[in-house]
Scaffold this active site. Sequence first.
Site, PDB file in Angstrom:
ATOM      1  N   CYS B 143       0.952  -1.167   0.005  1.00 43.08           N
ATOM      2  CA  CYS B 143      -0.074  -0.040   0.048  1.00 43.08           C
ATOM      3  C   CYS B 143       0.931   1.338   0.053  1.00 43.08           C
ATOM      4  O   CYS B 143       1.612   1.578   0.718  1.00 43.08           O
ATOM      5  CB  CYS B 143      -0.908  -0.079   1.170  1.00 43.08           C
ATOM      6  SG  CYS B 143      -2.073   1.202   0.960  1.00 43.08           S
ATOM      7  N   THR B 209      -0.499  -1.394  -6.543  1.00 40.15           N
ATOM      8  CA  THR B 209      -0.540  -0.180  -7.072  1.00 40.15           C
ATOM      9  C   THR B 209       0.648   0.647  -7.250  1.00 40.15           C
ATOM     10  O   THR B 209       1.371   0.540  -6.646  1.00 40.15           O
ATOM     11  CB  THR B 209      -1.696   0.580  -6.631  1.00 40.15           C
ATOM     12  OG1 THR B 209      -1.445   0.901  -5.345  1.00 40.15           O
ATOM     13  CG2 THR B 209      -3.152  -0.237  -6.886  1.00 40.15           C
ATOM     14  N   CYS B 441      -1.847   1.858 -38.368  1.00 38.11           N
ATOM     15  CA  CYS B 441      -2.841   1.707 -39.285  1.00 38.11           C
ATOM     16  C   CYS B 441      -4.235   1.185 -38.728  1.00 38.11           C
ATOM     17  O   CYS B 441      -4.231   0.301 -37.862  1.00 38.11           O
ATOM     18  CB  CYS B 441      -2.373   0.246 -39.950  1.00 38.11           C
ATOM     19  SG  CYS B 441      -3.697   0.103 -41.381  1.00 38.11           S
TER      20      CYS B 441
END
Lengths: 442, 473
Positions: B143, B209, B441
């Site tokens: 965390c 994270t 593309c």
Amino acid sequence: MHDLPQQNAEIARRFPDLHPPFASQAAVIEANRCLNCFDAPCTAACPTHIDVPRFIKKIASGNLRGSALSILDANVLAASCSRVCPVQVLCEGACVMHRYNKQPIAIGRLQRYSMDAFHSSHGTLPRKSLEEHPQRIACLGAGPASLAAAAELRQRGYQVTVFDKRPQPGGLNTYGVAEYKLPLPDSLREIKLIEDLGVKFRFGVEIGRDIALEDIGQQFDYIFLGVGLGEMHKLDIPGGDHPAVIDALEFIANYKTGRTTGVQGDVVVIGAGNTAIDAANASTRLGAKRVTILYRRTQAHISAFDFEYEHAKDEGVAFHWLTQPVAVNSSNGKLTSIECTRMDIANDGTLHPVANSNFRVDCDIVIPAIGQSPLVEFLSKLSNVRIEKGRVLVDRATGQTSNPKYFAGGDCINGGREVVDAVADGKRAGIAIAKALEAAHA
Amino acid sequence: MPDMSRTTQPDLSINFAGIKSPNPFWLASAPPTNSGEQIMRAFDAGWGGAVWKTIGEPITNVSSRYSSIDWNGQRMMGFNNIELISDRPLEDNLREITEVKKRYPSNAVVVSLMVESRREAWHTIVQQAEDAGADGLELNFGCPHGMSERGMGSAVGQVPEYAEMITAWVKEKAKTPVIIKLTPNITDIRSVARAAKGGGADALSAINTINSITGIDLNTFIPAPNVGGKSSHGGYCGPAVKPIALNMVHQVMSDPEAALPISGIGGIGTWRDAVEFILLGAGTVQVCTAAMHYGYRIVEDMIDGLQTWMTEKHFAGIEAFRGLSIPKVTSWKHLDLNYKIVAHINEQKCIGCDLCYTACWDGAHQCIHLDRVSGPVNGHVELHKKPADIQNETRSSIAVTPIPKLDPPKSAQEPYPTPLARIPRVDETECVGCNLCSLVCPVEDCITMVEVKTGLHPESWDERTTTTLTGKN
């Protein structure tokens, strides 16, 4: 034109937007669909060469002011063009997405989104040069070609006066475009920006009657001819001069200015061009019981765009092909019917009436939409300006006529095309006049 | 067509370091696993396991606490939070863990833990979680906000020595498998993975994270999420982070000193994402952002899609394909210098947007040109118009609105749907095979990269430099 007229409430109710504006999130999503092609075909297809990917990507990034200015840089009548352009055969028709089995980018609606935001934020047209020049240019006619030329020249600091015999500017944009495409106040709102640049307008002035052509020639350094076309062709058949026979442009101008707010009975429109379609659709919306278009050839020959034809069918307009009106019948001063004859197309393409094929179509109003005649008489008075088949001859790249003092653009040089073509003509002429003035005073 | 006639469905069940689960799809420790009621609904929807939102000393959260970035009209390409561990009483969480395990004995319930860095505190929480019925423990060393400032979370995960020490404390007490969740906010994720292994961890999960600021309000200048006029860096996750997570999972799994059973986390939203993680060695995958975006129901397609893919590929179980892609990633120095590809444009598919042209000129190696005249022509051409010249020519041309009666449409169709002048031409002698054109593309399979035989034997940079140094051929 300081107090813009409001749209007539009844007309507003009858003519809601044909293509409603985008909500902002939908606009961003649509903008993000644009591939941002190199040397984009949509830009090449636009007569004014608006840099379409550039303005669309600015919508995607939330730079709405930048988007609008990118558009206005190429086309000063961008708001009306976004609504009246036949985008299906221009920018959107050229979109590479067609070859990917996909819907083209909704360029017209995105442009309208950008311009609406510009207007609601009270944007003003930028100057291209802050210098002021003494030279004066007259623009004859206040239609799209003249407005574009006037804006281009004024943005570069030249003194421009626009003359028009009508009480409001805009020409067909104001008086002749179907209301569900471009309401009259929206046309005027856009022209107000050009006036705010410092372009002078003189309304209700007919050249040759109220002011002599020679006087204009003396007062101005250059003259731009954006006079458009003249009267619509008359329905030259017995009874064609009946008061209930009203030409399409007058009919459209009447309801746009609120002079007509409803139509009763059956309407017959003669001709199958875009103006005929506009008049027919307007008739249905104004309450006509039945609207019929008569055309002497077949669907394959009409000059209206395919999507306009489809739209008219959706509005409930009926089409009679190979039908030639021969007489307008009336009784007790009221129209009763139009007498028609069947036509046949020979192998060589010529039309022949079919013997004993006459029939009648009941009607209360007849609206001929069979083209406008050129302003032959007026044009013939211009000295040394070459005219051919009723059109002013110009150098396409500059709009210059055979008389170097006269430039021209719009319907008077092309015989009748779209608004965007007139804008492109006017812009090119404006740039060319400015170049000529710079060269003369360098 | 692949053979779909097999009647037996592939087996999705897994045994992850001793933790069993009917399928590899677990919910990651996060808001979707905040309570027993939620987790039971998730299991009903089909999730194989759940990592309970980190329990420990309950905390106070701020509001707001989430922010995200959108891309081209798509919502939440990247997601960010400054939420902390569970803010619910420990006893409630423990009671609900027991309840969930009782009702869903075959689903995996892993409990994420975080307490202050004291041996006794860890022993206590491990005991409590296992007594409640946890199938395994996941230590939250990742965390990156709030907790780290209190000496927990990534403050532990960023220091291999701390990570190893706390893992060892937990292992002294734990009877169930211990998973260490790794933070990506570190120079080399392998260092902490090795430390965890050294501390006796049974498994790893990665990644937590990533430190981030998602964006700033251009009117108020306050970054998101706005907490009363200020913000804080948060943890970044969602589709945007998957490539980073895949690389980190590969780094750990290709390192013998670090490799352990690993639970892959980071931008997983579909079965395809899951397969990629498993191909790089993950034994389970954990999902959070996608479930927060669309709800628990997304697992239905994850299971269905994985099963279909495994059937097509004839994989009977997860282990059959786990890790197959690990050896296909190597160091640059081992890549073949003599392998050559060039771009090939399919003229039938080209829509003429010319994005490849402009990308090659400005972004790559100037080997795509718009000077094709008729048919496919390839060869070295020295003189080309520059992009600006082409554009200027077009802008100075005069276009008019085509009127049906006045301007009959051109009937002659060129050999391709797009006008030849807009179909770019690849100068193969100059093409370096970088892929850029095929990436920009917009049309599927229009630009393909085709191999050109060089006639040379494969040779890596490593081999070439070794050859030079030793003077041998």
